[in-house]
Design a protein around this motif. Structure first.
Motif, PDB file in Angstrom:
ATOM      1  N   PRO A  84       0.827  -1.197   0.000  1.00 52.22           N
ATOM      2  CA  PRO A  84       0.000   0.000   0.000  1.00 52.22           C
ATOM      3  C   PRO A  84       0.871   1.262   0.000  1.00 52.22           C
ATOM      4  O   PRO A  84       2.041   1.201   0.387  1.00 52.22           O
ATOM      5  N   SER A  85       0.320   2.382  -0.402  1.00 48.62           N
ATOM      6  CA  SER A  85       1.129   3.590  -0.546  1.00 48.62           C
ATOM      7  C   SER A  85       1.706   4.050   0.780  1.00 48.62           C
ATOM      8  O   SER A  85       2.739   4.712   0.814  1.00 48.62           O
ATOM      9  N   LYS A  86       1.063   3.689   1.877  1.00 50.30           N
ATOM     10  CA  LYS A  86       1.624   3.912   3.207  1.00 50.30           C
ATOM     11  C   LYS A  86       0.934   2.963   4.174  1.00 50.30           C
ATOM     12  O   LYS A  86      -0.158   2.449   3.891  1.00 50.30           O
ATOM     13  N   PRO A  87       1.559   2.688   5.314  1.00 51.90           N
ATOM     14  CA  PRO A  87       0.951   1.735   6.258  1.00 51.90           C
ATOM     15  C   PRO A  87      -0.254   2.326   6.955  1.00 51.90           C
ATOM     16  O   PRO A  87      -0.394   3.540   7.100  1.00 51.90           O
ATOM     17  N   PRO A  90      -7.057   2.649   5.421  1.00 52.98           N
ATOM     18  CA  PRO A  90      -8.323   1.906   5.529  1.00 52.98           C
ATOM     19  C   PRO A  90      -8.416   0.811   4.472  1.00 52.98           C
ATOM     20  O   PRO A  90      -7.815   0.907   3.395  1.00 52.98           O
ATOM     21  N   GLU A  91      -9.177  -0.217   4.767  1.00 51.96           N
ATOM     22  CA  GLU A  91      -9.361  -1.345   3.853  1.00 51.96           C
ATOM     23  C   GLU A  91      -9.788  -0.876   2.469  1.00 51.96           C
ATOM     24  O   GLU A  91      -9.257  -1.345   1.455  1.00 51.96           O
ATOM     25  N   LYS A  92     -10.735   0.032   2.410  1.00 53.70           N
ATOM     26  CA  LYS A  92     -11.246   0.499   1.123  1.00 53.70           C
ATOM     27  C   LYS A  92     -10.140   1.118   0.278  1.00 53.70           C
ATOM     28  O   LYS A  92     -10.051   0.883  -0.937  1.00 53.70           O
ATOM     29  N   THR A  93      -9.261   1.890   0.903  1.00 49.04           N
ATOM     30  CA  THR A  93      -8.172   2.541   0.179  1.00 49.04           C
ATOM     31  C   THR A  93      -7.152   1.524  -0.309  1.00 49.04           C
ATOM     32  O   THR A  93      -6.672   1.588  -1.446  1.00 49.04           O
ATOM     33  N   VAL A  94      -6.808   0.576   0.554  1.00 47.64           N
ATOM     34  CA  VAL A  94      -5.848  -0.463   0.174  1.00 47.64           C
ATOM     35  C   VAL A  94      -6.377  -1.249  -1.021  1.00 47.64           C
ATOM     36  O   VAL A  94      -5.636  -1.550  -1.964  1.00 47.64           O
ATOM     37  N   LYS A  95      -7.640  -1.583  -0.987  1.00 45.17           N
ATOM     38  CA  LYS A  95      -8.237  -2.336  -2.089  1.00 45.17           C
ATOM     39  C   LYS A  95      -8.249  -1.534  -3.393  1.00 45.17           C
ATOM     40  O   LYS A  95      -7.911  -2.048  -4.463  1.00 45.17           O
ATOM     41  N   SER A  96      -8.640  -0.272  -3.312  1.00 46.57           N
ATOM     42  CA  SER A  96      -8.715   0.537  -4.531  1.00 46.57           C
ATOM     43  C   SER A  96      -7.333   0.751  -5.125  1.00 46.57           C
ATOM     44  O   SER A  96      -7.166   0.761  -6.356  1.00 46.57           O
ATOM     45  N   GLU A  97      -6.306   0.915  -4.267  1.00 49.54           N
ATOM     46  CA  GLU A  97      -4.943   1.041  -4.772  1.00 49.54           C
ATOM     47  C   GLU A  97      -4.509  -0.234  -5.490  1.00 49.54           C
ATOM     48  O   GLU A  97      -3.893  -0.180  -6.558  1.00 49.54           O
ATOM     49  N   TYR A  98      -4.830  -1.363  -4.900  1.00 49.17           N
ATOM     50  CA  TYR A  98      -4.438  -2.633  -5.512  1.00 49.17           C
ATOM     51  C   TYR A  98      -5.099  -2.818  -6.873  1.00 49.17           C
ATOM     52  O   TYR A  98      -4.448  -3.249  -7.846  1.00 49.17           O
ATOM     53  N   ILE A  99      -6.361  -2.495  -6.960  1.00 52.77           N
ATOM     54  CA  ILE A  99      -7.073  -2.632  -8.234  1.00 52.77           C
ATOM     55  C   ILE A  99      -6.441  -1.745  -9.304  1.00 52.77           C
ATOM     56  O   ILE A  99      -6.326  -2.138 -10.475  1.00 52.77           O
ATOM     57  N   ARG A 100      -5.976  -0.571  -8.914  1.00 51.06           N
ATOM     58  CA  ARG A 100      -5.317   0.295  -9.894  1.00 51.06           C
ATOM     59  C   ARG A 100      -4.018  -0.348 -10.405  1.00 51.06           C
ATOM     60  O   ARG A 100      -3.673  -0.211 -11.580  1.00 51.06           O
ATOM     61  N   ASP A 122       6.497 -11.837   8.376  1.00 54.32           N
ATOM     62  CA  ASP A 122       5.142 -11.345   8.616  1.00 54.32           C
ATOM     63  C   ASP A 122       4.229 -11.897   7.536  1.00 54.32           C
ATOM     64  O   ASP A 122       4.629 -12.754   6.753  1.00 54.32           O
ATOM     65  N   ALA A 123       2.994 -11.412   7.479  1.00 53.95           N
ATOM     66  CA  ALA A 123       2.051 -11.988   6.518  1.00 53.95           C
ATOM     67  C   ALA A 123       1.004 -10.969   6.099  1.00 53.95           C
ATOM     68  O   ALA A 123       0.580 -10.120   6.901  1.00 53.95           O
ATOM     69  N   PHE A 124       0.584 -11.094   4.841  1.00 59.30           N
ATOM     70  CA  PHE A 124      -0.544 -10.329   4.314  1.00 59.30           C
ATOM     71  C   PHE A 124      -1.789 -11.210   4.243  1.00 59.30           C
ATOM     72  O   PHE A 124      -2.643 -11.023   3.396  1.00 59.30           O
ATOM     73  N   TRP A 125      -1.861 -12.196   5.129  1.00 60.28           N
ATOM     74  CA  TRP A 125      -3.048 -13.038   5.262  1.00 60.28           C
ATOM     75  C   TRP A 125      -3.156 -13.435   6.735  1.00 60.28           C
ATOM     76  O   TRP A 125      -2.168 -13.342   7.484  1.00 60.28           O
ATOM     77  N   PRO A 126      -4.325 -13.859   7.206  1.00 59.84           N
ATOM     78  CA  PRO A 126      -4.456 -14.279   8.610  1.00 59.84           C
ATOM     79  C   PRO A 126      -3.702 -15.582   8.840  1.00 59.84           C
ATOM     80  O   PRO A 126      -4.209 -16.658   8.564  1.00 59.84           O
ATOM     81  N   SER A 127      -2.475 -15.479   9.333  1.00 63.05           N
ATOM     82  CA  SER A 127      -1.577 -16.616   9.412  1.00 63.05           C
ATOM     83  C   SER A 127      -1.478 -17.156  10.829  1.00 63.05           C
ATOM     84  O   SER A 127      -1.458 -16.398  11.800  1.00 63.05           O
ATOM     85  N   SER A 128      -1.375 -18.475  10.934  1.00 63.23           N
ATOM     86  CA  SER A 128      -1.119 -19.124  12.215  1.00 63.23           C
ATOM     87  C   SER A 128       0.372 -19.156  12.540  1.00 63.23           C
ATOM     88  O   SER A 128       0.759 -19.619  13.602  1.00 63.23           O
ATOM     89  N   TYR A 129       1.199 -18.668  11.618  1.00 59.94           N
ATOM     90  CA  TYR A 129       2.644 -18.758  11.766  1.00 59.94           C
ATOM     91  C   TYR A 129       3.336 -17.411  11.900  1.00 59.94           C
ATOM     92  O   TYR A 129       4.526 -17.367  12.207  1.00 59.94           O
ATOM     93  N   ALA A 130       2.652 -16.335  11.607  1.00 60.98           N
ATOM     94  CA  ALA A 130       3.334 -15.042  11.536  1.00 60.98           C
ATOM     95  C   ALA A 130       2.368 -13.919  11.896  1.00 60.98           C
ATOM     96  O   ALA A 130       1.156 -14.027  11.654  1.00 60.98           O
ATOM     97  N   PRO A 131       2.897 -12.832  12.438  1.00 62.44           N
ATOM     98  CA  PRO A 131       2.043 -11.673  12.714  1.00 62.44           C
ATOM     99  C   PRO A 131       1.680 -10.945  11.424  1.00 62.44           C
ATOM    100  O   PRO A 131       2.348 -11.091  10.387  1.00 62.44           O
ATOM    101  N   TRP A 132       0.636 -10.145  11.505  1.00 61.42           N
ATOM    102  CA  TRP A 132       0.262  -9.292  10.378  1.00 61.42           C
ATOM    103  C   TRP A 132       1.395  -8.326  10.058  1.00 61.42           C
ATOM    104  O   TRP A 132       2.083  -7.839  10.953  1.00 61.42           O
ATOM    105  N   SER A 133       1.571  -8.029   8.779  1.00 60.11           N
ATOM    106  CA  SER A 133       2.632  -7.120   8.348  1.00 60.11           C
ATOM    107  C   SER A 133       2.320  -5.689   8.767  1.00 60.11           C
ATOM    108  O   SER A 133       1.220  -5.177   8.519  1.00 60.11           O
ATOM    109  N   ASN A 134       3.311  -5.051   9.354  1.00 56.78           N
ATOM    110  CA  ASN A 134       3.121  -3.644   9.735  1.00 56.78           C
ATOM    111  C   ASN A 134       3.083  -2.740   8.506  1.00 56.78           C
ATOM    112  O   ASN A 134       2.605  -1.607   8.587  1.00 56.78           O
ATOM    113  N   PHE A 135       3.552  -3.219   7.355  1.00 60.20           N
ATOM    114  CA  PHE A 135       3.450  -2.414   6.143  1.00 60.20           C
ATOM    115  C   PHE A 135       2.000  -2.320   5.671  1.00 60.20           C
ATOM    116  O   PHE A 135       1.661  -1.438   4.891  1.00 60.20           O
ATOM    117  N   LEU A 136       1.162  -3.212   6.171  1.00 58.87           N
ATOM    118  CA  LEU A 136      -0.280  -3.129   5.933  1.00 58.87           C
ATOM    119  C   LEU A 136      -0.966  -2.364   7.054  1.00 58.87           C
ATOM    120  O   LEU A 136      -1.710  -1.415   6.807  1.00 58.87           O
TER     121      LEU A 136
END
Length: 532
Positions: A84-87, A90-100, A122-136
């Motif tokens: 995402p353009s910055k950590p 909001p979900e809506k912004t992250v999604k719209s950026e990705y679609i672009r 870290d992880a960009f998915w709900p992982s049982s092995y890693a924390p969520w990425s702070n870049f998200l």
């Protein structure tokens, strides 16, 4: 210790699904391309010639031709380089950026995207092995963003008929401060595995640029890292698993990677260099074997530093060697068939003295020859505009012409931001010369092959934007539309078949269907339509 999901159960389920064709070619013929509602849309286009049988590979009397190459870009999440353009957005912004970004890929006639989903333990998915990425999330504490980016990313890519390659950094555990926790254990998320397993943890280098690594020499750490990545393969419909060149870290002057404890315990009398290479070899081999067992249609590829070794059996170069500096025996991986594709990062110009693109490329082409491993090239879009040879906007175009000469199977561009920004017009230049029309993905003989039967097209009508839309029936994962013998568009199963820019005088069209490994059906009977 973090909970491990039942990967073996996931493997069994995936195998069953594959066997019955749920994830490959459907067992039931389905009209998934629905006819438009004529009562509310434009009038149907008159058909000039009734459908008639056609030979395999011909549209009417014209042999069909489609370029076959992978075209992609790396979408980098570390330090929010691309997305995402910055950590903390909001979900809506992250999604719209990705679609672009996906829309950019489609506009460039790409057919794959490589997304950074595990930048640093870290992880960009709900992982049982890693924390969520702070870049998200914008937080180092592993806070849950409340949605599943990976599910969204894969689905949106597939809707646009883009392969989704999940890009992992296996052994990096943190990023340097202040963007990451660095070597400060107090800043690790509560569920970070390196907090619970100190014997897996190595800090390197010393000072402000230090970070934590999973020790590649500890078998339990290696297995855990593999499980963490395979969790994403089991849970999501990814098309590829992708590593870049981060295995053992690049050397810091005056410092060696402090793995004395694991070398003493597991070294087995080998030299430290051989032992380290063997550790990386084991990771690569086991990932190849486990992916093939879990989902045999998923591709496994690595994008290493562009020099294996200098001179001798290596390339005519004098730069850093991945074999000795980061213990990555990239040639061995190709020779042993542990990869489906390799993407060496050839980030140098033609004529550069230490590593001439025109000399390194032939070495890689020779290395993959006869192995079944496909060769893509990592292109340095990010360097365009630098002083010297990179100030010439034609440099990438020339490099891609060399790629064609040496039978390269495609390119991946670093990174998405430069593809978007088009420095010096270099991207527009190589797009016009090399990506002007769509391309099918290269067939990969190593993967399961289930080519579907020939589809049917029965009618056509023009949309409000001038496009020509078809009513069609087909099986498989994706489709390819030909006008005469030329490929004009592609799409995923379930999307409307259309020629976005039909000629004024009409034309003769044929359709094919493809499985997820790129194997193409016979060509449909032709349908000839009049101009507007």
């Amino acid at each position: 210790m973090l909970r491990r999901p039942p990967l073996r159960l996931a493997m069994l389920l995936a195998a069953v699904l594959f066997a019955v064709g749920v994830l490959g070619v459907g067992l039931v013929r389905a009209a998934f391309y629905q006819p438009l509602d004529a009562s509310s849309g434009p009038e149907p286009v008159p058909v000039l010639a009734a459908p008639a049988p056609t030979a395999v590979g011909e549209c009417g009397t014209v042999k069909v031709k489609a370029p076959r190459e992978l075209r992609g870009m790396w979408l980098t999440t570390v330090y929010n380089i691309d997305w995402p353009s910055k950590p903390g957005l909001p979900e809506k912004t992250v999604k719209s950026e990705y679609i672009r970004w996906l829309d950019l890929a489609v506009a460039q006639n790409h057919n794959a995207i490589f997304v950074h989903v595990r930048p640093s333990g870290d992880a960009f998915w709900p992982s049982s092995y890693a924390p969520w990425s702070n870049f998200l999330t914008g937080k180092l504490d592993g806070s849950d963003p409340g949605w599943d980016p990976m599910a969204f990313m894969v689905d949106e890519a597939h809707q646009r008929n883009l392969e989704f390659h999940a890009w992992f950094n296996p052994y990096r555990g943190t990023q340097p401060a202040p963007a990451g926790a660095g070597t400060d254990l107090a800043k690790l998320a509560p569920n970070h595995p390196l907090k619970a397993n100190p014997s897996w943890r190595i800090a390197y280098p010393t000072g402000k640029t230090g970070r934590l690594y999973f020790d590649p020499g500890v078998p339990e750490a290696r297995e855990f890292v593999e499980d963490a990545m395979l969790e994403a393969v089991a849970e999501y419909d990814v098309d590829g698993v992708h590593f870049d060149d981060f295995f053992y870290p690049y050397p810091e002057k005056g410092q060696d990677f402090p793995d004395d404890a694991s070398f003493k315990k597991y070294g087995g009398g080998k030299s430290r260099a051989d032992w380290r290479r063997e550790n990386v070899d084991t990771l690569v081999r086991e990932m190849h074997e486990r992916i093939a067992e879990l989902k045999p249609w998923v591709k496994f590829g690595i994008s290493p530093f562009g020099i294996w070794r200098n001179g001798g059996e290596g390339s005519d170069t004098s730069g850093l060697e991945s074999y000795d500096a980061i213990y990555a025996d990239t040639r061995e991986w190709v020779r042993e068939g542990w990869l489906d594709y390799i993407v060496p990062q050839l980030y140098w110009t033609i004529g550069f003295d230490k590593a001439d693109y025109a000399k390194v490329l032939p070495w890689w082409a020779k290395t993959v020859k006869g192995t079944g491993v496909q060769l893509y090239i990592g292109m340095a879009d990010y360097r365009v505009g630098e002083k010297g040879d990179w100030s010439d906007p034609a440099e990438l175009d020339r490099q891609m012409r060399l790629n064609d000469e040496f039978g390269v199977n495609g390119q991946v561009h670093f990174s998405a931001k430069q593809v978007r920004d088009d420095p010096l017009g270099a991207v527009s230049r190589y797009r016009a010369a090399h990506y002007a029309t769509p391309a099918l993905l290269p067939r990969m003989d190593r993967l399961p092959a289930t080519p579907p039967p020939a589809p049917e097209i029965t009618a056509a009508e023009r949309g409000d934007g001038g496009e020509l839309r078809f009513t069609a029936r087909a099986e498989g994962v994706s489709w390819a539309l030909y006008r005469g013998g030329a490929l004009v568009s592609t799409g995923r199963n379930g999307t409307a078949v259309a020629d976005p820019k039909p000629p004024a005088g009409g034309g003769t069209y044929c359709l094919s269907a493809l499985d997820r490994s790129g194997n193409e059906s016979a060509i449909s009977a032709p349908l000839t339509v009049a101009g507007p």
